[in-house]
Design an enzyme around this catalytic site. Sequence first.
Site, PDB file in Angstrom:
ATOM      1  N   CYS A   1      68.260  -9.733 -69.961  1.00  0.00           N
ATOM      2  CA  CYS A   1      67.348 -10.438 -70.868  1.00  0.00           C
ATOM      3  C   CYS A   1      67.406 -11.965 -70.746  1.00  0.00           C
ATOM      4  O   CYS A   1      66.911 -12.509 -69.777  1.00  0.00           O
ATOM      5  CB  CYS A   1      67.588  -9.964 -72.292  1.00  0.00           C
ATOM      6  SG  CYS A   1      66.160 -10.286 -73.340  1.00  0.00           S
TER       7      CYS A   1
ATOM      8  N   ARG B   1      56.801 -10.122 -80.606  1.00  0.00           N
ATOM      9  CA  ARG B   1      57.889  -9.899 -79.649  1.00  0.00           C
ATOM     10  C   ARG B   1      57.754  -8.496 -79.068  1.00  0.00           C
ATOM     11  O   ARG B   1      57.211  -7.600 -79.711  1.00  0.00           O
ATOM     12  CB  ARG B   1      59.245 -10.016 -80.359  1.00  0.00           C
ATOM     13  CG  ARG B   1      59.563 -11.400 -80.857  1.00  0.00           C
ATOM     14  CD  ARG B   1      60.927 -11.429 -81.542  1.00  0.00           C
ATOM     15  NE  ARG B   1      62.012 -11.268 -80.583  1.00  0.00           N
ATOM     16  CZ  ARG B   1      62.513 -12.263 -79.846  1.00  0.00           C
ATOM     17  NH1 ARG B   1      62.037 -13.471 -79.968  1.00  0.00           N
ATOM     18  NH2 ARG B   1      63.495 -12.043 -79.003  1.00  0.00           N
TER      19      ARG B   1
ATOM     20  N   HIS C   1      68.798  -3.917 -73.003  1.00  0.00           N
ATOM     21  CA  HIS C   1      70.063  -4.046 -73.728  1.00  0.00           C
ATOM     22  C   HIS C   1      70.504  -2.632 -74.107  1.00  0.00           C
ATOM     23  O   HIS C   1      69.944  -1.664 -73.654  1.00  0.00           O
ATOM     24  CB  HIS C   1      69.870  -4.792 -75.046  1.00  0.00           C
ATOM     25  CG  HIS C   1      69.383  -6.170 -74.938  1.00  0.00           C
ATOM     26  ND1 HIS C   1      70.203  -7.219 -74.654  1.00  0.00           N
ATOM     27  CD2 HIS C   1      68.154  -6.706 -75.096  1.00  0.00           C
ATOM     28  CE1 HIS C   1      69.500  -8.345 -74.665  1.00  0.00           C
ATOM     29  NE2 HIS C   1      68.257  -8.062 -74.919  1.00  0.00           N
TER      30      HIS C   1
HETATM   31  N1  GLN Z   1      65.406 -15.543 -76.054  1.00  0.00           N
HETATM   32  C1  GLN Z   1      64.772 -14.711 -75.080  1.00  0.00           C
HETATM   33  C2  GLN Z   1      63.439 -14.145 -75.554  1.00  0.00           C
HETATM   34  O1  GLN Z   1      63.231 -13.991 -76.742  1.00  0.00           O
HETATM   35  C3  GLN Z   1      65.708 -13.615 -74.662  1.00  0.00           C
HETATM   36  C4  GLN Z   1      66.049 -12.679 -75.788  1.00  0.00           C
HETATM   37  C5  GLN Z   1      67.166 -11.732 -75.474  1.00  0.00           C
HETATM   38  O2  GLN Z   1      68.061 -11.993 -74.661  1.00  0.00           O
HETATM   39  N2  GLN Z   1      67.139 -10.621 -76.184  1.00  0.00           N
HETATM   40  O3  GLN Z   1      62.595 -13.840 -74.751  1.00  0.00           O
END
Ligand code: GLN
Length: 253
Positions: A96, A130, A200
């Site tokens: 990520c 998101r 993840h």
């Molecule tokens: N901050 C990054 C995003 O929101 C990665 C997030 C994460 O590692 N879960 O895209």
Amino acid sequence: MNLRLRLLALYPEQMNIYADRGNLLFLRRRCEWRGIGFELVRAGIGERFDPETADLIYIGGGQDRDQLLVAEDMRKTKREAIARAVEAETVLLAVCGGYQLLGHSYQLADRTVAGLGIADLETVRSNDARLIGNVAIELPASDRPADGARVLAGFENHGGRTRLGADAEPLGRVLRGHGNNGSDGFEGVRLKNLFGTYLHGPLLPKNAWFADYLIGLSLARQNGGKPLRPTPLDDRIEAAAHACARAAAGLDR
Ligand code: GLN
């Protein structure tokens, strides 16, 4: 054969969202259960490392805030060593936020953060929702071990949308979930032995086969240049974890 896996964790304090550090523990256990020596070294802010001392390099995910902290330091103190390691086919697993930083840039509303530019990809932070949820991807035949495993199941939560450059290979094809950007059907990136992914979970405990695949690649140098096939373990619990993650993503229904 006296095998020993030297794992280098980059920024484990900052880049550890969703317990991504669990991936490190899982690698340790799977080595120890097989009598493979295991050594964990960390490199944090301001610290340099010698790429020849790592068999597997790992970086987890992070919030935008942590990524900003890490990005500049990573370019200054670790870019050369990471690039040399990737060139030498050392295994690198990036999850990520760590995955995003391997690309050219991460563009936020008010600034663009330069990445390492090692993988041909760029990420733009979107104002849209998101990309969150359980996800399953299918790896290409070249990344499937002999027992036929081919699916990685995990969890994604990212605001950034990643697009691969024309010549970059994705890690896999999205079966369920969003992947790199929610629209082109690709997930992650694959370059030499670099594996970047949004998964993840942590990723490895949910996909023990993939952990073993990475261990095997990481130990190839100690195995006459051929990926090692780690000895089988009693994986009933790991198989159940994988089945759960697949079901959560909506596979096998
Ligand atoms: N901050 C990054 C995003 O929101 C990665 C997030 C994460 O590692 N879960 O895209």
